[in-house]
Design a protein around this motif. Structure first.
Motif, PDB file in Angstrom:
ATOM      1  N   GLU A 173       0.814  -1.217   0.000  1.00  0.00           N
ATOM      2  CA  GLU A 173       0.000   0.000   0.000  1.00  0.00           C
ATOM      3  C   GLU A 173       0.850   1.271   0.000  1.00  0.00           C
ATOM      4  OE1 GLU A 173       0.501  -1.280   4.319  1.00  0.00           O
ATOM      5  OE2 GLU A 173       0.181  -2.234   2.359  1.00  0.00           O
ATOM      6  N   VAL A 174       2.151   1.126   0.195  1.00  0.00           N
ATOM      7  CA  VAL A 174       3.064   2.271   0.237  1.00  0.00           C
ATOM      8  C   VAL A 174       3.913   2.357  -1.027  1.00  0.00           C
ATOM      9  CG1 VAL A 174       4.991   3.297   1.538  1.00  0.00           C
ATOM     10  CG2 VAL A 174       3.117   2.189   2.754  1.00  0.00           C
ATOM     11  N   LEU A 175       4.014   1.238  -1.748  1.00  0.00           N
ATOM     12  CA  LEU A 175       4.848   1.191  -2.956  1.00  0.00           C
ATOM     13  C   LEU A 175       4.381   2.246  -3.955  1.00  0.00           C
ATOM     14  CD1 LEU A 175       7.199  -0.797  -3.569  1.00  0.00           C
ATOM     15  CD2 LEU A 175       5.601  -2.067  -5.018  1.00  0.00           C
ATOM     16  N   PRO A 176       5.288   3.111  -4.423  1.00  0.00           N
ATOM     17  CA  PRO A 176       4.846   4.189  -5.318  1.00  0.00           C
ATOM     18  C   PRO A 176       4.393   3.671  -6.679  1.00  0.00           C
ATOM     19  CG  PRO A 176       7.244   4.190  -5.109  1.00  0.00           C
ATOM     20  CD  PRO A 176       6.727   3.198  -4.107  1.00  0.00           C
ATOM     21  N   PRO A 177       3.321   4.240  -7.236  1.00  0.00           N
ATOM     22  CA  PRO A 177       2.828   3.824  -8.556  1.00  0.00           C
ATOM     23  C   PRO A 177       3.649   4.481  -9.667  1.00  0.00           C
ATOM     24  CG  PRO A 177       1.400   5.519  -7.672  1.00  0.00           C
ATOM     25  CD  PRO A 177       2.445   5.250  -6.612  1.00  0.00           C
ATOM     26  N   VAL A 178       4.907   4.085  -9.766  1.00  0.00           N
ATOM     27  CA  VAL A 178       5.828   4.673 -10.731  1.00  0.00           C
ATOM     28  C   VAL A 178       6.152   3.640 -11.805  1.00  0.00           C
ATOM     29  CG1 VAL A 178       8.157   5.603 -11.033  1.00  0.00           C
ATOM     30  CG2 VAL A 178       6.816   6.262  -9.046  1.00  0.00           C
ATOM     31  N   ARG A 179       6.156   4.076 -13.051  1.00  0.00           N
ATOM     32  CA  ARG A 179       6.418   3.170 -14.165  1.00  0.00           C
ATOM     33  C   ARG A 179       7.519   3.763 -15.052  1.00  0.00           C
ATOM     34  NH1 ARG A 179       2.817   6.765 -15.883  1.00  0.00           N
ATOM     35  NH2 ARG A 179       2.757   7.277 -18.109  1.00  0.00           N
ATOM     36  N   PRO A 180       8.230   2.910 -15.800  1.00  0.00           N
ATOM     37  CA  PRO A 180       9.244   3.425 -16.724  1.00  0.00           C
ATOM     38  C   PRO A 180       8.631   3.885 -18.039  1.00  0.00           C
ATOM     39  CG  PRO A 180       9.241   1.022 -16.758  1.00  0.00           C
ATOM     40  CD  PRO A 180       8.205   1.433 -15.757  1.00  0.00           C
ATOM     41  N   VAL A 181       9.051   5.060 -18.510  1.00  0.00           N
ATOM     42  CA  VAL A 181       8.638   5.563 -19.822  1.00  0.00           C
ATOM     43  C   VAL A 181       9.916   5.799 -20.627  1.00  0.00           C
ATOM     44  CG1 VAL A 181       7.385   7.334 -21.108  1.00  0.00           C
ATOM     45  CG2 VAL A 181       6.605   6.671 -18.813  1.00  0.00           C
ATOM     46  N   LYS A 182      10.082   5.031 -21.680  1.00  0.00           N
ATOM     47  CA  LYS A 182      11.325   5.057 -22.455  1.00  0.00           C
ATOM     48  C   LYS A 182      11.445   6.329 -23.285  1.00  0.00           C
ATOM     49  CE  LYS A 182      13.634   2.394 -26.147  1.00  0.00           C
ATOM     50  NZ  LYS A 182      13.530   1.190 -27.004  1.00  0.00           N
ATOM     51  N   GLY A 183      12.660   6.857 -23.334  1.00  0.00           N
ATOM     52  CA  GLY A 183      12.950   7.992 -24.198  1.00  0.00           C
ATOM     53  C   GLY A 183      14.256   7.773 -24.926  1.00  0.00           C
ATOM     54  N   GLN A 184      14.239   7.927 -26.255  1.00  0.00           N
ATOM     55  CA  GLN A 184      15.461   7.840 -27.050  1.00  0.00           C
ATOM     56  C   GLN A 184      15.914   9.255 -27.422  1.00  0.00           C
ATOM     57  OE1 GLN A 184      15.715   4.646 -30.045  1.00  0.00           O
ATOM     58  NE2 GLN A 184      13.613   4.066 -29.503  1.00  0.00           N
ATOM     59  N   VAL A 185      17.220   9.475 -27.330  1.00  0.00           N
ATOM     60  CA  VAL A 185      17.799  10.800 -27.552  1.00  0.00           C
ATOM     61  C   VAL A 185      19.046  10.666 -28.423  1.00  0.00           C
ATOM     62  CG1 VAL A 185      18.961  12.735 -26.401  1.00  0.00           C
ATOM     63  CG2 VAL A 185      16.898  11.770 -25.404  1.00  0.00           C
TER      64      VAL A 185
END
Length: 392
Positions: free
Chosen positions: A224-236
């Motif tokens: 219930e504490v784990l942050p709802p964070v996801r990876p979003v890929k970016g190419q540069v």
């Protein structure tokens, strides 16, 4: 501090720019601080372009985030000077401004709407004709239909920023454990430190989880504490303007081409950063031919001369996305555990204000007013309503 408790006052899990600025500010506040990360100074900062674009990055529905972004942008000149003095390193802060341009009628209409939104939010931006855009930046394509000049949106070099923060931390006495964290230690319903992958146990009075896109999958953090964070890929991409550095571009130039954002960020050393894709592909960090092609194609429509430049680097990284694209800052429902993650597109921009906010939280336990809309508790499950007994 509890007499029997051995360890740091603060343990920061994650040594990217957000973890480093948190550790530096905590150490300056007199807290004994440690950072656990196998490669401090690495992470998304090595890929990011470093645009400080509070105005031109404004999106509908993100007006609350705008306030935090503007507050951090205002802090940048002083922050850059302080960090340069503390580290002996220049972080490449450039007050060069930004030009957002439109290439067709649809883009022009979209940019006009963005300009109206900016004005409603009290932001300074100036509408230019296509001819005025080309007068400012002669390398722009003849087809540019109009643009927005934003003199307050600047840039910094994220790689230099990360290196300077690392040095400043070391000089402030921050202890580095260059090992990955295996799990959070929880005892007595409180975060108490972490266990590293080499089985070293680190104790701490307070723990800050600042592991970027990896923040949402640390073992030992209650669900219930784990942050709802996801990876979003970016190419540069990185290109080089050959010596002597002709003024290929004098400021950051950006546009929406075929519905995709593209930007070109010129560095003082002749480097030109072109980005960035935005891909929901999990943990994949492959540089793809399609990603490189699309960036070069869109950048070429904007600045045709770009195809003459040497292509010197291609990179892909992972931004930490949150459900509302805003960061998670401050205490969680687990005592002793704080979050500094989920910064998505704005990690570099929000570095100064994040360090300030987290230092205040670690010193006082209170989240400063400016950061209260970004408390991790906004994603906590709502408590069940208490049933009221009816009077007889």
């Amino acid at each position: 501090m509890h007499a029997s408790w051995k360890g740091s006052d603060v343990l920061v899990i994650g040594g990217g720019i957000i973890g480093l600025v948190t550790a530096w500010r905590a150490a300056l506040g007199g807290l004994r601080t440690a950072v656990a990360d196998p490669d401090p100074g690495g992470g998304a900062a090595q890929v990011a372009a470093g645009m400080l674009a509070a105005v031109t990055e404004l999106h509908y529905g993100e007006e609350t985030l705008l306030g935090l972004n503007l507050a951090s942008a205002q802090r940048y000149p002083g922050f850059a000077a302080e960090l340069a003095e503390a580290s002996g390193q220049d972080i490449g802060f450039r007050a060069c401004g930004t030009l957002a341009v439109a290439l067709d009628a649809d883009d022009r209409a979209h940019l006009r709407e963005l300009h109206a939104l900016q004005r409603r939010c009290g932001l300074e931006s100036e509408w230019l004709t296509g001819r005025e855009c080309r007068r400012l930046e002669p390398m722009l394509a003849p087809g540019v239909r109009g643009g927005l000049r934003v003199d307050g949106d600047h840039q910094v070099d994220p790689r230099r920023l990360a290196a300077a923060l690392l040095t400043a931390c070391e000089r402030a006495g921050v202890v580095f454990h260059r090992v990955s964290v295996a799990r959070l230690t929880v005892a007595g319903d409180r975060a108490r430190g972490a266990v590293l992958s080499d089985r070293t146990e680190l104790g701490a009075d307070q723990v800050v989880l600042a592991a970027g896109s990896h923040s949402g999958r640390l073992d030992g953090v209650p669900a219930e504490v784990l942050p709802p964070v996801r990876p979003v890929k970016g190419q540069v991409l990185r290109l080089t303007v050959p010596r002597p550095y002709a003024p290929f571009l004098t400021r950051t130039v950006r546009a929406v081409v075929r519905g995709s954002d593209v930007y070109l960020v010129p560095r003082a050393n002749g480097e030109l950063v072109v980005g960035a894709t935005s891909e929901e592909l999990g943990w994949d960090t492959t540089v793809t031919a399609g990603g490189v092609y699309e960036l070069l194609r869109d950048a070429h429509e904007l600045v045709p001369g770009i195809t003459e430049l040497p292509l010197t680097e291609t990179r892909a990284g992972l931004r930490p996305g949150s459900p509302d694209n805003a960061p998670l800052l401050g205490p969680t429902a687990l005592p002793g555990l704080h979050l500094a993650t989920g910064h998505f597109r704005n990690g570099v921009l929000l570095t100064p204000v994040t360090g300030e906010v987290m230092a205040a939280v670690l010193a006082t336990g209170e989240l400063p007013e400016i950061a209260r809309p970004f408390s991790p508790l906004r994603f906590s499950p709502a408590p069940s309503p208490v049933r009221q007994e009816q009077p007889v």
